[in-house]
Design an enzyme around this catalytic site. Structure first.
Site, PDB file in Angstrom:
ATOM      1  N   ASP A 282     -16.187 -22.574  -5.625  1.00 20.04           N
ATOM      2  CA  ASP A 282     -15.326 -21.409  -5.856  1.00 20.04           C
ATOM      3  C   ASP A 282     -13.833 -21.751  -5.876  1.00 20.04           C
ATOM      4  O   ASP A 282     -13.013 -20.873  -6.155  1.00 20.04           O
ATOM      5  CB  ASP A 282     -15.534 -20.371  -4.733  1.00 20.04           C
ATOM      6  CG  ASP A 282     -16.687 -19.422  -5.009  1.00 20.04           C
ATOM      7  OD1 ASP A 282     -17.229 -19.448  -6.128  1.00 20.04           O
ATOM      8  OD2 ASP A 282     -17.015 -18.645  -4.100  1.00 20.04           O
TER       9      ASP A 282
ATOM     10  N   LYS B 176     -11.959 -12.972  -4.023  1.00 20.19           N
ATOM     11  CA  LYS B 176     -12.691 -12.657  -5.269  1.00 20.19           C
ATOM     12  C   LYS B 176     -13.886 -11.778  -4.966  1.00 20.19           C
ATOM     13  O   LYS B 176     -14.422 -11.761  -3.843  1.00 20.19           O
ATOM     14  CB  LYS B 176     -13.152 -13.930  -5.987  1.00 20.19           C
ATOM     15  CG  LYS B 176     -14.110 -14.842  -5.192  1.00 20.19           C
ATOM     16  CD  LYS B 176     -15.570 -14.449  -5.241  1.00 20.19           C
ATOM     17  CE  LYS B 176     -16.439 -15.260  -4.306  1.00 20.19           C
ATOM     18  NZ  LYS B 176     -17.757 -14.716  -4.084  1.00 20.19           N
TER      19      LYS B 176
HETATM   20  C1  LIG Z   1     -21.928 -17.477  -3.508  1.00 26.27           C
HETATM   21  C2  LIG Z   1     -20.570 -17.759  -4.125  1.00 26.27           C
HETATM   22  C3  LIG Z   1     -20.435 -16.887  -5.400  1.00 26.27           C
HETATM   23  O1  LIG Z   1     -19.151 -17.017  -5.960  1.00 26.27           O
HETATM   24  O2  LIG Z   1     -19.461 -17.455  -3.313  1.00 26.27           O
HETATM   25  P1  LIG Z   1     -19.337 -16.952  -1.768  1.00 26.27           P
HETATM   26  O3  LIG Z   1     -20.117 -15.690  -1.683  1.00 26.27           O
HETATM   27  O4  LIG Z   1     -19.882 -18.022  -0.877  1.00 26.27           O
HETATM   28  O5  LIG Z   1     -17.859 -16.720  -1.531  1.00 26.27           O
HETATM   29  C4  LIG Z   1     -20.455 -19.255  -4.517  1.00 26.27           C
HETATM   30  O6  LIG Z   1     -21.501 -19.643  -5.354  1.00 26.27           O
HETATM   31  C5  LIG Z   1     -20.377 -20.183  -3.326  1.00 26.27           C
HETATM   32  O7  LIG Z   1     -19.402 -21.128  -3.607  1.00 26.27           O
HETATM   33  P2  LIG Z   1     -18.802 -22.074  -2.432  1.00 26.27           P
HETATM   34  O8  LIG Z   1     -18.699 -21.277  -1.172  1.00 26.27           O
HETATM   35  O9  LIG Z   1     -17.568 -22.712  -2.984  1.00 26.27           O
HETATM   36  O10 LIG Z   1     -19.976 -23.075  -2.255  1.00 26.27           O
HETATM   37  P3  LIG Z   1     -19.977 -24.673  -2.083  1.00 26.27           P
HETATM   38  O11 LIG Z   1     -19.105 -25.036  -0.944  1.00 26.27           O
HETATM   39  O12 LIG Z   1     -19.765 -25.342  -3.409  1.00 26.27           O
HETATM   40  O13 LIG Z   1     -21.501 -24.899  -1.679  1.00 26.27           O
HETATM   41  C6  LIG Z   1     -22.013 -24.494  -0.430  1.00 26.27           C
HETATM   42  C7  LIG Z   1     -23.524 -24.408  -0.547  1.00 26.27           C
HETATM   43  O14 LIG Z   1     -23.884 -23.222  -1.292  1.00 26.27           O
HETATM   44  C8  LIG Z   1     -24.994 -23.475  -2.127  1.00 26.27           C
HETATM   45  N1  LIG Z   1     -24.598 -23.311  -3.533  1.00 26.27           N
HETATM   46  C9  LIG Z   1     -23.292 -23.139  -3.875  1.00 26.27           C
HETATM   47  C10 LIG Z   1     -22.933 -22.947  -5.195  1.00 26.27           C
HETATM   48  C11 LIG Z   1     -23.961 -22.973  -6.180  1.00 26.27           C
HETATM   49  N2  LIG Z   1     -23.682 -22.814  -7.476  1.00 26.27           N
HETATM   50  N3  LIG Z   1     -25.239 -23.152  -5.818  1.00 26.27           N
HETATM   51  C12 LIG Z   1     -25.586 -23.305  -4.500  1.00 26.27           C
HETATM   52  O15 LIG Z   1     -26.757 -23.448  -4.181  1.00 26.27           O
HETATM   53  C13 LIG Z   1     -25.440 -24.895  -1.820  1.00 26.27           C
HETATM   54  O16 LIG Z   1     -26.399 -24.806  -0.795  1.00 26.27           O
HETATM   55  C14 LIG Z   1     -24.171 -25.548  -1.290  1.00 26.27           C
HETATM   56  O17 LIG Z   1     -24.431 -26.631  -0.427  1.00 26.27           O
END
Ligand SMILES: C[C@@](CO)(OP(=O)(O)O)[C@H](O)COP(=O)(O)OP(=O)(O)OC[C@H]1O[C@@H](n2ccc(N)nc2=O)[C@H](O)[C@@H]1O
Ligand SMILES: Nc1ncnc2c1ncn2[C@@H]1O[C@H](COP(=O)(O)OP(=O)(O)O)[C@@H](O)[C@H]1O
Length: 315
Positions: free
Chosen positions: A147, A20
Site C-alpha cells: 500500500d 485510504k
Molecule cells: C488489505 C489492504 C488493501 O489495500 O490494505 P489494509 O487494509 O491492510 O490497509 C492491502 O492489500 C494490504 O497492504 P499492506 O498492508 O501494505 O500489506 P503488505 O505489508 O504488503 O503485506 C502484509 C501481508 O498481507 C497479505 N497480503 C498483502 C497484500 C496482498 N496483495 N496480498 C496479501 O496476501 C500477505 O499475507 C502479506 O504478508
C-alpha cells in the site's frame, strides 16, 4: 519529486500522508509467494499522519497521537524502515530522528503504517536533498509494503499486482465519508488467511465470479462525481473475512446505513467501517448519530480524494 520541492530543504522536514479507503477490492487466489493478486480502486482521504524527519546521530522514532501506544518505536516501525531503505538507495548512513503524529487508526485497514512510510520517504529525501524522482521513490515504497506506493500517489487510483502497480483514475468532485473506528484492530495477513479459509470451505459470500475484473461501472460513477451512483458499487472481497473475525462489525455497518449513509463498507482488511454520504451535511449528521449508537470506539468525518504525500513544512 519536483525541482520545486527539492529546493525547500532545511534541518527538519515534515511530510503529510493520507489514509485510504478501497472503493473496490477484488482479491484473487493466494499466490505461491503468499500474496494475493488484487484489482482495487483506492481513494485517498483527508485523515492524515504527519512525519517530521530531523538530522540525528542515530535512527530514532517517537510516536504520538491516535493509537500511538500500539505502534513500535524501534527500527521495525515502517517509517524507520523507509528511512533505512532510502539511505541504502543513496548510499548514506541511516541516521535521522523521526517524529510521527498519527491520526490514522492503527491496524484499521486505512494504511496508516504505509502512510508513515511514504511520509518518511518524502521528508528524508527532501532533508537529504536527494535527486530521487517519483518513480524511484515508488519502487522503494513497493519494497516496504503493497500500500505504500498509493500513499505516495494519493488521489484516486486503480491498483493491480499486490496493489503496488497504480494507474490514476479520473474522479470528479468531493466525496464525504464517515469512519467508524473499532475498539480492536485486525491483522492484515490474518484477514487474507481468513478469506482463503472461507474460500476453501466454499462459503458462498466469500466467492465472486471474477475477482480480478476491472470495475468499469464504478470508475464511470467516479468520473461523473455522483455519490448516489458510487454507493451501490462499493465492494470489498475481504469484508466477509473481516466480519467473520469481528462479527460485531455487521451491527456497525447496519447502524451507519440506518443513520442515513448511502452505503457502508469495511475499509480494506478492516475493522474500520467507511460510510459514503450524500454531502458534507449528511456526513456530519450520520457521524453524530453513529457516535450515539455506541457501535464504534470513535467516529470521524473525512473527504476524498486528497493529494498524495507532500512536504508541508518548511513550505
Ligand atoms: C488489505 C489492504 C488493501 O489495500 O490494505 P489494509 O487494509 O491492510 O490497509 C492491502 O492489500 C494490504 O497492504 P499492506 O498492508 O501494505 O500489506 P503488505 O505489508 O504488503 O503485506 C502484509 C501481508 O498481507 C497479505 N497480503 C498483502 C497484500 C496482498 N496483495 N496480498 C496479501 O496476501 C500477505 O499475507 C502479506 O504478508
Ligand atoms: N508507523 C506505523 N504506524 C502504524 N503501524 C505500524 C507502523 N509501523 C509498523 N506498524 C505495524 O503495522 C501494523 C499494521 O498497521 P496499519 O498500517 O496501521 O494497519 P493496516 O495494515 O490495517 O492499514 C500495526 O499492527 C503496527 O504494529
Amino acid at each position: 519529486m519536483s525541482p520545486a520541492s527539492l529546493s525547500v530543504v532545511s534541518d527538519s522536514v515534515t511530510a503529510r500522508a493520507p489514509s485510504k479507503v478501497n472503493l473496490h477490492l477484488g482479491v484473487g487466489p493466494r499466490r505461491p509467494d503468499g500474496y494475493h493478486d488484487l484489482v482495487t480502486v483506492f481513494q485517498a482521504l483527508s485523515l492524515h499522519d504527519d512525519v517530521r524527519v530531523s538530522p540525528g546521530t542515530d535512527l530514532t522514532v517517537s510516536v504520538r497521537g491516535e493509537g500511538a501506544s500500539a505502534v513500535p518505536d524501534d527500527s521495525s516501525n515502517l517509517a524507520a524502515r523507509a528511512v533505512q531503505a532510502l539511505a541504502e538507495w543513496c548510499g548514506r548512513s541511516p541516521v535521522a530522528a523521526i517524529d510521527i503524529d498519527k491520526s490514522i487508526p492503527v491496524a484499521g485497514g486505512m494504511a496508516g503504517g504505509s502512510a508513515d512510510a511514504a511520509a518518511a520517504l518524502v521528508a528524508a529525501a527532501a532533508m537529504w536533498k536527494l535527486d530521487v524522482d517519483r518513480d524511484d521513490l515508488s519502487d522503494i515504497a513497493a519494497g516496504l509494503g503493497s500500500d505504500v506506493p498509493f500513499a505516495l500517489h494519493g488521489a484516486t487510483a486503480l491498483g493491480t499486482g499486490r496493489g503496488e502497480q497504480l494507474i490514476s483514475v479520473l474522479s470528479r468532485g468531493e466525496f464525504h465519508w464517515v469512519l467508524a473506528l473499532a475498539r480492536e484492530g485486525l491483522s492484515t495477513p490474518q484477514v487474507y488467511a481468513e478469506l482463503d479459509r472461507l474460500r476453501d470451505n466454499r462459503s458462498d459470500d466469500a466467492m465472486t465470479d471474477d475477482p480480478l475484473r476491472r470495475p468499469d461501472d464504478l470508475m464511470q460513477a467516479l468520473a461523473a462525481g455522483d455519490p448516489r451512483a458510487v454507493a451501490p458499487l462499493l465492494h470489498n472481497d475481504l469484508q466477509p473475512a473481516a466480519l467473520s473475525l469481528q462479527p460485531a462489525l455487521r451491527r456497525t455497518l447496519r447502524a451507519g446505513v440506518d443513520a442515513g449513509a448511502l452505503n457502508g463498507i469495511v475499509s480494506g482488511s478492516g475493522p474500520t467501517c467507511a460510510f459514503l454520504c450524500l454531502d458534507e451535511g449528511s456526513a456530519v449528521n450520520v457521524a453524530a448519530e453513529l457516535s450515539g449508537a455506541g457501535v464504534a470506539r470513535s467516529v470521524r468525518t473525512a473527504s476524498g480524494p486528497v493529494p498524495g504525500t507532500r512536504v508541508i513544512s518548511p513550505d
